[in-house]
Enzyme design. Sequence first.
Site, short mmCIF file in Angstrom:
data_model
loop_
_atom_site.label_atom_id
_atom_site.label_comp_id
_atom_site.label_asym_id
_atom_site.label_seq_id
_atom_site.Cartn_x
_atom_site.Cartn_y
_atom_site.Cartn_z
N SER B 199 0.84 -1.19 0.00
CA SER B 199 0.00 0.00 0.00
C SER B 199 0.88 1.24 0.00
O SER B 199 1.78 1.38 0.82
CB SER B 199 -0.87 -0.03 1.26
OG SER B 199 -1.62 1.15 1.33
N HIS B 201 0.47 4.47 0.71
CA HIS B 201 0.47 5.54 1.74
C HIS B 201 1.28 5.17 2.98
O HIS B 201 1.48 6.01 3.86
CB HIS B 201 -0.96 5.94 2.11
CG HIS B 201 -1.68 4.94 2.96
ND1 HIS B 201 -1.79 5.08 4.32
CD2 HIS B 201 -2.34 3.81 2.65
CE1 HIS B 201 -2.49 4.06 4.81
NE2 HIS B 201 -2.82 3.28 3.81
N THR B 237 -11.24 2.13 -14.09
CA THR B 237 -10.30 3.03 -14.74
C THR B 237 -9.06 3.21 -13.86
O THR B 237 -9.19 3.38 -12.64
CB THR B 237 -10.96 4.40 -14.97
OG1 THR B 237 -12.06 4.20 -15.84
CG2 THR B 237 -9.99 5.41 -15.57
N CYS B 327 -11.74 0.57 23.27
CA CYS B 327 -12.50 1.81 23.17
C CYS B 327 -12.13 2.62 21.94
O CYS B 327 -12.88 3.47 21.51
CB CYS B 327 -12.32 2.64 24.42
SG CYS B 327 -13.82 2.67 25.39
#
Lengths: 137, 397
Positions: B199, B201, B237, B327
Amino acid sequence: MYNEEVINEFQNLQNVGFIENHNAYGKIGNAACGDIMEMTMYINPETEIIEQVAFRTFGCAAAQATSSRATTLVKGKTVQEALELTNKAVVDSLGGLPAQKIHCSVLAEEAIKACIENYLDRKAGKVSNENEKPKMV
Amino acid sequence: MERIYLDHGATTGVAKEVLEKMMPYFSEVFGNGSSQHFFGREALEAIDNARESIAKNLNCRSTEIYFVSGGSEADNMAIKGYALAHKDKGNHIITSKIEHPAVLETCRKLEKYGFEVTYLDVDKEGFVSPKDFEAAIKDTTILASIMMVNNEIGAIEPIKELAAIAKAHGVVFHTDAVQAVGNIPVDVKDLGVDMLSLSAHKFYGPKGVGVLYKKNGVKIQRFLDGGEQERNLRASTLNTPGIVGCAAALDLAIAHMEENNKKTQEVRDYFVKRVQELIPNIYYNGPKDPSKRIPGNSDFSFIGIEGEGILFHLDLHGIAVSSGSACSSGSLDPSHVLLAIGIPMAVAHGSIRFSFGKENTIEQAEYTVKVLEQTVKQLRAMSPIYEELLEELKKNV
């Protein structure tokens, strides 16, 4: 995710601690679930007014903010008034909480109820009047 | 207030050099890479170049690179795509308990479709045992998916060894290398993997773009139905600026890997040492040997307090981190990774990942340690269970 009111409350927690001469004690939650609230109160036996209240919380920012707000909402109130406090009132007073955090406010309501039940049980002689010891300083 | 970003495991900002390379492909070279005219050919050329460059960096052929929307899609495409295409050969898949949800949830979905999945345990530092892996392989095993680097505790898994075992048994091997690529050397030939997800990023490239490497000859089912893009396996695309950015970011990360890692690891190691010096009653989660975890990763559990409370205190001091507490996710269970390495449930709730990057400094690490020390003290002072929990844990040691 949290609004400013909640963040502000979290940054300026009210009534944190443990009342040594308490006559009401409540502890709610489960460490495995990641949320525990402990509440101590001194309730005037004559007037049944909550004169002192303090909390300690193991939990997320919402758990801390709701326990803090709940204590300010019941301080100076009578036992009867405090029993009527709902989690919704705590949430509303904080201007709302993210949906997945609502359960934290339920814990605050339950901690207050547990605390007052403990007071009433003591009064009725159902439980010992011996105070819980704070487990740390 | 200075803002300190210590969440590079979550994402990184696009490097300026990368952004510059992407810019022409938004408004100027905007053609659809599948169009036959000049505009399309121009876009396709950029995509082809990016494909070549990524292939070279991963040591594979450009025909083995499939552009997708990110790591999660690459994992889905590899695992579902292979399993569904080979269900007549067998229905057993092997993975580990510490995978990213993109792999775990994909496997759970396949269980609903009649596949059988083995979720391997890991040891106390988070490593999959090659012995356990081999023992789990059976006649019906068709696919294995083990992450190259764990996203929470940074453990670098023995992928080369696992892939060799898989190969010897005729099992296709996929690795989720989202936390590895750009951080440590990744050579698909040397690793011997059949499929690999990455990935952009995570290594200073843009969000919304990733790659599935799939060795030629490994058959998978088409993942997105529609047009014939990506050799008819993934319609849609092509994201020209994203793809150009992905290639540029990988190039940059690899070119500077050694210097970046040296600096990042120095800051991380300093931070870890200082936290251990200043804060009592903590767990340092994951591999203790720094060479067995990626340079930027560190993860701690602080006994008696809850992670999200720590996270927001740090946030208010300008420090950005991630929490392994329930949490923070909205579920009731804390991190499955920490539970898998044996961290007690109540302790796992008090976990924070500090993931460092190339721009972090020793001064930032020191400031973070100081704020953290105060935060932990403050939260422990208001914790109704700190001492109880300590006693309980001592008893169990």
